[in-house]
Motif scaffolding. Structure first.
Motif, PDB file in Angstrom:
ATOM      1  N   UNK A  23       0.835  -1.196   0.000  1.00  0.00           N
ATOM      2  CA  UNK A  23       0.000   0.000   0.000  1.00  0.00           C
ATOM      3  C   UNK A  23       0.875   1.253   0.000  1.00  0.00           C
ATOM      4  N   UNK A  24       0.900   1.944  -1.126  1.00  0.00           N
ATOM      5  CA  UNK A  24       1.655   3.191  -1.222  1.00  0.00           C
ATOM      6  C   UNK A  24       1.038   4.224  -0.281  1.00  0.00           C
ATOM      7  N   UNK A  25      -0.278   4.210  -0.135  1.00  0.00           N
ATOM      8  CA  UNK A  25      -0.934   5.148   0.786  1.00  0.00           C
ATOM      9  C   UNK A  25      -0.438   4.948   2.216  1.00  0.00           C
ATOM     10  N   UNK A  26      -0.290   3.697   2.645  1.00  0.00           N
ATOM     11  CA  UNK A  26       0.241   3.436   3.985  1.00  0.00           C
ATOM     12  C   UNK A  26       1.676   3.943   4.108  1.00  0.00           C
ATOM     13  N   UNK A  27       2.482   3.722   3.078  1.00  0.00           N
ATOM     14  CA  UNK A  27       3.872   4.194   3.102  1.00  0.00           C
ATOM     15  C   UNK A  27       3.931   5.712   3.152  1.00  0.00           C
ATOM     16  N   UNK A  28       3.084   6.372   2.381  1.00  0.00           N
ATOM     17  CA  UNK A  28       3.037   7.835   2.368  1.00  0.00           C
ATOM     18  C   UNK A  28       2.645   8.353   3.752  1.00  0.00           C
ATOM     19  N   UNK A  29       1.686   7.700   4.398  1.00  0.00           N
ATOM     20  CA  UNK A  29       1.278   8.101   5.739  1.00  0.00           C
ATOM     21  C   UNK A  29       2.443   7.952   6.720  1.00  0.00           C
ATOM     22  N   UNK A  30       3.176   6.849   6.633  1.00  0.00           N
ATOM     23  CA  UNK A  30       4.301   6.640   7.543  1.00  0.00           C
ATOM     24  C   UNK A  30       5.414   7.663   7.298  1.00  0.00           C
ATOM     25  N   UNK A  31       5.706   7.944   6.024  1.00  0.00           N
ATOM     26  CA  UNK A  31       6.700   8.972   5.701  1.00  0.00           C
ATOM     27  C   UNK A  31       6.256  10.307   6.290  1.00  0.00           C
TER      28      UNK A  31
ATOM     29  N   UNK B  97      -3.920   9.980  24.542  1.00  0.00           N
ATOM     30  CA  UNK B  97      -5.291  10.002  25.050  1.00  0.00           C
ATOM     31  C   UNK B  97      -6.195  10.541  23.937  1.00  0.00           C
ATOM     32  N   UNK B  98      -7.470  10.323  24.057  1.00  0.00           N
ATOM     33  CA  UNK B  98      -8.437  10.751  23.048  1.00  0.00           C
ATOM     34  C   UNK B  98      -8.331  12.235  22.757  1.00  0.00           C
ATOM     35  N   UNK B  99      -8.133  13.041  23.765  1.00  0.00           N
ATOM     36  CA  UNK B  99      -8.103  14.491  23.585  1.00  0.00           C
ATOM     37  C   UNK B  99      -6.738  15.023  23.124  1.00  0.00           C
ATOM     38  N   UNK B 100      -5.711  14.172  23.087  1.00  0.00           N
ATOM     39  CA  UNK B 100      -4.382  14.605  22.651  1.00  0.00           C
ATOM     40  C   UNK B 100      -4.360  14.892  21.150  1.00  0.00           C
ATOM     41  N   UNK B 101      -3.707  15.997  20.793  1.00  0.00           N
ATOM     42  CA  UNK B 101      -3.569  16.370  19.388  1.00  0.00           C
ATOM     43  C   UNK B 101      -2.392  15.621  18.757  1.00  0.00           C
ATOM     44  N   UNK B 102      -1.358  15.368  19.525  1.00  0.00           N
ATOM     45  CA  UNK B 102      -0.151  14.688  19.041  1.00  0.00           C
ATOM     46  C   UNK B 102       0.021  13.362  19.769  1.00  0.00           C
ATOM     47  N   UNK B 103       0.980  12.561  19.292  1.00  0.00           N
ATOM     48  CA  UNK B 103       1.346  11.360  20.021  1.00  0.00           C
ATOM     49  C   UNK B 103       0.925  10.054  19.385  1.00  0.00           C
ATOM     50  N   UNK B 104       0.438  10.092  18.142  1.00  0.00           N
ATOM     51  CA  UNK B 104      -0.018   8.858  17.502  1.00  0.00           C
ATOM     52  C   UNK B 104       0.879   8.394  16.351  1.00  0.00           C
ATOM     53  N   UNK B 105       1.840   9.213  15.967  1.00  0.00           N
ATOM     54  CA  UNK B 105       2.656   8.936  14.786  1.00  0.00           C
ATOM     55  C   UNK B 105       3.381   7.608  14.810  1.00  0.00           C
ATOM     56  N   UNK B 106       4.177   7.366  15.845  1.00  0.00           N
ATOM     57  CA  UNK B 106       4.915   6.100  15.908  1.00  0.00           C
ATOM     58  C   UNK B 106       3.981   4.917  16.105  1.00  0.00           C
ATOM     59  N   UNK B 107       2.859   5.135  16.755  1.00  0.00           N
ATOM     60  CA  UNK B 107       1.868   4.063  16.886  1.00  0.00           C
ATOM     61  C   UNK B 107       1.337   3.643  15.519  1.00  0.00           C
ATOM     62  N   UNK B 108       1.101   4.634  14.654  1.00  0.00           N
ATOM     63  CA  UNK B 108       0.653   4.301  13.291  1.00  0.00           C
ATOM     64  C   UNK B 108       1.741   3.583  12.517  1.00  0.00           C
ATOM     65  N   UNK B 109       2.986   4.054  12.658  1.00  0.00           N
ATOM     66  CA  UNK B 109       4.100   3.380  11.983  1.00  0.00           C
ATOM     67  C   UNK B 109       4.205   1.947  12.488  1.00  0.00           C
ATOM     68  N   UNK B 110       4.038   1.754  13.788  1.00  0.00           N
ATOM     69  CA  UNK B 110       4.101   0.416  14.370  1.00  0.00           C
ATOM     70  C   UNK B 110       3.001  -0.493  13.806  1.00  0.00           C
ATOM     71  N   UNK B 111       1.806   0.054  13.629  1.00  0.00           N
ATOM     72  CA  UNK B 111       0.682  -0.745  13.113  1.00  0.00           C
ATOM     73  C   UNK B 111       0.817  -1.041  11.620  1.00  0.00           C
ATOM     74  N   UNK B 112       1.313  -0.087  10.838  1.00  0.00           N
ATOM     75  CA  UNK B 112       1.315  -0.227   9.386  1.00  0.00           C
ATOM     76  C   UNK B 112       2.561  -0.902   8.821  1.00  0.00           C
TER      77      UNK B 112
END
Length: 148
Positions: free
Chosen positions: A51-59, A108-123
């Motif tokens: 998935x190029x879309x997944x790679x683009x998101x991780x980049x 946390x749900x209300x956090x604006x940041x902090x999900x980037x590496x989690x997405x990289x880990x999942x994808x």
């Protein structure tokens, strides 16, 4: 998905990394969209089967982190490199700063940041953070079977 130590062996299965492209970006917010566009454009000719879309998101996430958390007293750039390692795609993002500062957080749900590496880990199939050969930090991800 895991944070795998040692970039050399990441996704290699005994294959030598073959450079496929790179870009150097200013550490400004506009560079994130530029990285997405250029990564998509420059990998298009390589006919990735992942998935190029997944790679683009991780980049996008790693470049954002590099811009937000890179630290240097003099002018600096973010460097993005991508490699073919056997049938895997490896992407490295280099920035100044300390590798020990890279960590995955539980946002946390209300956090604006902090999900980037989690997405990289999942994808990705694996990712790692450590010292860059250029100095500073390198964060990498691997997508296995990017070419069939």
């Amino acid at each position: 998905m895991s944070n795998t130590a040692g970039v050399c062996g990441l996704g290699s299965r005994g294959s030598e990394p073959v450079p496929m492209g790179s870009m150097t970006l200013y550490p400004v917010p506009e560079s994130v969209s530029r990285a997405r566009r250029w990564f998509r454009k420059l990998t298009d000719r390589h006919k990735l089967s992942c998935s190029v879309d997944d790679c683009v998101l991780m980049v996008s996430e790693l470049v954002t982190n590099a811009i937000l958390y890179g630290e240097a007293e003099e002018p600096w750039r973010v460097r993005v490199e991508w490699w073919r390692v056997g049938s895997a795609l490896r992407v490295d993002v280099h920035s100044p700063g300390l590798p020990s500062h890279v960590r995955m957080r539980e946002a946390r749900t209300e956090d604006v940041h902090g999900r980037g590496l989690g997405m990289v880990d999942m994808l990705s199939d694996s990712w790692t953070a450590g010292p860059s050969p250029f100095g500073g930090t390198m964060v990498s991800f691997v997508v296995d079977d990017a070419w069939l």
